[in-house]
Scaffold this active site. Sequence first.
Site: not given
Ligand SMILES: N[C@H](CCC[C@H](N)C(=O)O)C(=O)O
Length: 283
Positions: A75, A220
């Site tokens: 993340c 994200c």
């Molecule tokens: N929900 C994502 C993880 C968080 C990614 C995101 N919040 C970031 O800043 O990279 C997954 O299941 O791959």
Amino acid sequence: MDARERIFKYQGLGNDFIILDRRRTGVDIDAATSRWMCDRRLGIGADGVLAILPSKNASARMVVHNADGSIAEMCGNGLRCAVKYLVDHSDENPGRIDVETGAGVLSCIPGYGDGGVIGVDISMGPARLVAPNLPSGATGKPFLDLPLPDHPELRGSAVSMGNPHLVLLDQPLEDAPRLGPVLEVHPSFPDRTNVEFVRVESDGLTVVVWERGCGLTQACGTGACASAVAAVLAKRLPADAWLRVTLPGGDLRIRVPSDLSDIRLRGPVAFVFEGVVALPSPR
Ligand SMILES: N[C@H](CCC[C@H](N)C(=O)O)C(=O)O
């Protein structure tokens, strides 16, 4: 009475996380606990929980728990929050912090301002076009065509930043709430996927992300990286240049080397609050 412990809320462009520091006990939380903590009505409210655990190879290990209780390999916004937390709770202002993640040990450079760490520059490691969490047909081709029930066949890029991403260049951003949940569970992705809806502009990208295990988020980090990689592969943006990626919560800066060897992510981070919570003991 359930054990009470301190929790810390941080956010990066509105992608918000609860941090639990478990370096002393090394005990992670279970899926039911992360679902409860992330619930914006019945719990504390967040896109995810970051468990900070001991590490033999780095300053700490970060485990990413999505709001639905699933665990993500990586993340980008969360790692910026974890780095700020680690500096906020240390006596030094280090120039670099290495953190162990599901995408390997990543080097992070805190950026300091009046309020301590105000931004972090992360070496995110390589972008992968072939990986166990990508479609088996993704044989390094920059694009793959996805058969979809009652939708014209979609052409997207499958990119792993440790976690899986399906990047749809030129797919209308307003399609995210409708198509995101359908594509998140597309059978071609063994562990589901994050889905990026991308408008390519002359000097960068505008992106809306439907996140695996969270839904629409304000930002994200890994999704911004995957979107920049897809745009560079398609020769729509230049390699080896800092690219603007605009998300609903604000801008990130991404740099994609031509060999995809080490993607750089740069963006802001902020502390929100600290509290005490009674967590159920692990079952
Ligand atoms: N929900 C994502 C993880 C968080 C990614 C995101 N919040 C970031 O800043 O990279 C997954 O299941 O791959």
